[in-house]
Write a protein that holds these residues in place. Structure first.
Motif, mmCIF file in Angstrom:
data_model
loop_
_atom_site.group_PDB
_atom_site.id
_atom_site.type_symbol
_atom_site.label_atom_id
_atom_site.label_comp_id
_atom_site.label_asym_id
_atom_site.label_seq_id
_atom_site.Cartn_x
_atom_site.Cartn_y
_atom_site.Cartn_z
ATOM 1 N N TYR A 47 50.637 36.424 60.729
ATOM 2 C CA TYR A 47 50.776 35.354 61.728
ATOM 3 C C TYR A 47 51.323 34.083 61.080
ATOM 4 O O TYR A 47 52.211 33.433 61.631
ATOM 5 C CB TYR A 47 49.428 35.086 62.389
ATOM 6 N N SER A 48 50.811 33.749 59.901
ATOM 7 C CA SER A 48 51.311 32.569 59.192
ATOM 8 C C SER A 48 52.774 32.748 58.812
ATOM 9 O O SER A 48 53.580 31.814 58.924
ATOM 10 C CB SER A 48 50.469 32.315 57.940
ATOM 11 N N GLY A 49 53.139 33.963 58.371
ATOM 12 C CA GLY A 49 54.527 34.238 58.053
ATOM 13 C C GLY A 49 55.434 34.158 59.271
ATOM 14 O O GLY A 49 56.584 33.702 59.187
ATOM 15 N N PHE A 109 34.829 36.436 68.469
ATOM 16 C CA PHE A 109 35.328 36.978 69.734
ATOM 17 C C PHE A 109 35.917 35.874 70.609
ATOM 18 O O PHE A 109 36.995 36.030 71.189
ATOM 19 C CB PHE A 109 34.216 37.700 70.489
ATOM 20 N N PHE A 110 35.215 34.753 70.712
ATOM 21 C CA PHE A 110 35.665 33.666 71.583
ATOM 22 C C PHE A 110 36.966 33.053 71.076
ATOM 23 O O PHE A 110 37.951 32.930 71.817
ATOM 24 C CB PHE A 110 34.575 32.598 71.690
ATOM 25 N N ILE A 111 36.985 32.689 69.783
ATOM 26 C CA ILE A 111 38.166 32.010 69.235
ATOM 27 C C ILE A 111 39.338 32.966 69.103
ATOM 28 O O ILE A 111 40.488 32.603 69.385
ATOM 29 C CB ILE A 111 37.823 31.368 67.878
ATOM 30 N N PHE A 112 39.060 34.212 68.715
ATOM 31 C CA PHE A 112 40.157 35.168 68.533
ATOM 32 C C PHE A 112 40.773 35.560 69.872
ATOM 33 O O PHE A 112 41.977 35.849 69.942
ATOM 34 C CB PHE A 112 39.657 36.409 67.802
ATOM 35 N N PHE A 113 39.975 35.573 70.935
ATOM 36 C CA PHE A 113 40.536 35.819 72.265
ATOM 37 C C PHE A 113 41.521 34.711 72.630
ATOM 38 O O PHE A 113 42.610 34.978 73.145
ATOM 39 C CB PHE A 113 39.422 35.908 73.306
ATOM 40 N N LEU A 114 41.142 33.459 72.351
ATOM 41 C CA LEU A 114 42.053 32.343 72.596
ATOM 42 C C LEU A 114 43.305 32.462 71.730
ATOM 43 O O LEU A 114 44.413 32.138 72.173
ATOM 44 C CB LEU A 114 41.346 31.017 72.329
ATOM 45 N N GLN A 115 43.117 32.942 70.501
ATOM 46 C CA GLN A 115 44.263 33.157 69.617
ATOM 47 C C GLN A 115 45.207 34.210 70.198
ATOM 48 O O GLN A 115 46.437 34.070 70.127
ATOM 49 C CB GLN A 115 43.784 33.582 68.237
ATOM 50 N N CYS A 116 44.650 35.267 70.772
ATOM 51 C CA CYS A 116 45.474 36.304 71.394
ATOM 52 C C CYS A 116 46.271 35.741 72.565
ATOM 53 O O CYS A 116 47.456 36.065 72.737
ATOM 54 C CB CYS A 116 44.597 37.462 71.864
ATOM 55 N N LEU A 118 47.161 32.607 72.922
ATOM 56 C CA LEU A 118 48.175 31.726 72.336
ATOM 57 C C LEU A 118 49.350 32.532 71.799
ATOM 58 O O LEU A 118 50.516 32.175 72.011
ATOM 59 C CB LEU A 118 47.554 30.890 71.220
ATOM 60 N N ALA A 119 49.059 33.628 71.096
ATOM 61 C CA ALA A 119 50.133 34.471 70.551
ATOM 62 C C ALA A 119 50.970 35.074 71.674
ATOM 63 O O ALA A 119 52.200 35.212 71.543
ATOM 64 C CB ALA A 119 49.541 35.572 69.677
ATOM 65 N N LEU A 120 50.325 35.430 72.780
ATOM 66 C CA LEU A 120 51.061 35.963 73.929
ATOM 67 C C LEU A 120 52.005 34.910 74.500
ATOM 68 O O LEU A 120 53.174 35.207 74.811
ATOM 69 C CB LEU A 120 50.080 36.436 75.001
ATOM 70 N N ILE A 121 51.513 33.673 74.628
ATOM 71 C CA ILE A 121 52.360 32.578 75.127
ATOM 72 C C ILE A 121 53.524 32.341 74.173
ATOM 73 O O ILE A 121 54.667 32.116 74.598
ATOM 74 C CB ILE A 121 51.526 31.294 75.297
ATOM 75 N N LEU A 160 54.838 41.710 67.900
ATOM 76 C CA LEU A 160 54.073 42.634 67.060
ATOM 77 C C LEU A 160 52.700 42.058 66.732
ATOM 78 O O LEU A 160 51.676 42.755 66.828
ATOM 79 C CB LEU A 160 54.848 42.919 65.775
ATOM 80 N N VAL A 161 52.666 40.780 66.350
ATOM 81 C CA VAL A 161 51.396 40.135 66.014
ATOM 82 C C VAL A 161 50.462 40.096 67.220
ATOM 83 O O VAL A 161 49.251 40.328 67.090
ATOM 84 C CB VAL A 161 51.655 38.706 65.481
ATOM 85 N N THR A 162 51.008 39.846 68.398
ATOM 86 C CA THR A 162 50.183 39.811 69.607
ATOM 87 C C THR A 162 49.535 41.165 69.874
ATOM 88 O O THR A 162 48.343 41.255 70.186
ATOM 89 C CB THR A 162 51.030 39.393 70.823
#
Length: 231
Positions: A47-49, A109-116, A118-121, A160-162
């Motif tokens: 993700y950082s890359g 779970f809570f933060i990683f769901f938000l991360q998912c 964000l990655a989708l957006i 891919l990351v999403t």
């Protein structure tokens, strides 16, 4: 136990800033779960890359006639989301497996769901947001094909990351629920203050080490989710 010296992020010795975290998957994480934690760590690096590649793509976008604001935002996202993603969702997962902490699992779970989300957006790619996603890339093919091809690389990486993040979220949730974890346990840890008590956390870590290769509260998870399984 030997003294644990913070070693992450690894910084050159001439830098005055010291590492903030102790990171050692082989030492801290029970053997059956090391592969999963290591994969999530690799996912964070991916993700950082991708954020770094997004900066390069936004430069190409700008050079091809795009708006300079996209480059500015892309640089901001790189500097903001790279360290925050490690701190906010990888570390809770690391600590959850390290000391069998339901509170840290719930935080993950809570933060990683938000991360998912964000990655989708980011993979969708709304123009003006500083991300090279599908909408921005497809639309820019009619303006500059060369720049759009560079943008497409970042678009595919975000996609891919999403997908991988979604698979990780599902797998960790199944592992947690399969081992008897629940929101009630997380509430108990919160109300008793176990989650922020250093001595208790250290005792939990010692219990994990002395009990063998599996998490003390997750005996059913290991046979259900073998190490060589795919995401």
């Amino acid at each position: 136990m030997t003294e644990r010296v913070n070693n992450f992020p690894p910084l050159p010795k001439f830098v005055r800033i010291k590492p903030c975290f102790y990171h050692n998957i082989e030492e801290d994480i029970p053997a059956p779960h090391q592969q999963l934690v290591r994969k999530v760590y690799i996912l964070w690096m991916m993700y950082s890359g991708t954020l770094l590649m997004n900066v390069i793509s936004c430069i190409a976008w700008w050079a091809g006639g795009g708006n300079a604001i996209n480059f500015g935002f892309s640089l901001l996202w790189l500097l903001l989301f790279s360290p925050c993603s490690y701190t906010c969702w990888f570390r809770p997962l690391y600590k959850a497996f390290r000391a069998d902490s339901s509170f840290n699992f719930m935080a993950f779970f809570f933060i990683f769901f938000l991360q998912c989300v964000l990655a989708l957006i980011q993979s969708i790619g709304i123009s003006g947001w500083g991300v090279c996603g599908w909408i921005a890339t497809v639309m820019f093919f009619s303006y500059n094909v060369g720049s759009a091809i560079v943008m497409l690389i970042t678009t595919l990486l975000f996609t891919l990351v999403t997908v991988l993040m979604g698979l990780v979220l599902i797998r960790v949730h199944r592992l947690y629920r399969g081992g008897g974890g629940s929101f009630t346990r997380a509430q108990e840890e919160w109300s008793t203050g176990v989650w922020k008590s250093a001595p208790v956390r250290e005792a939990g870590f010692q219990a994990v080490v002395e009990s063998g290769p599996s998490l003390p509260q997750y005996p059913a998870a290991v046979p259900s989710y073998p190490d060589n399984s795919h995401w």
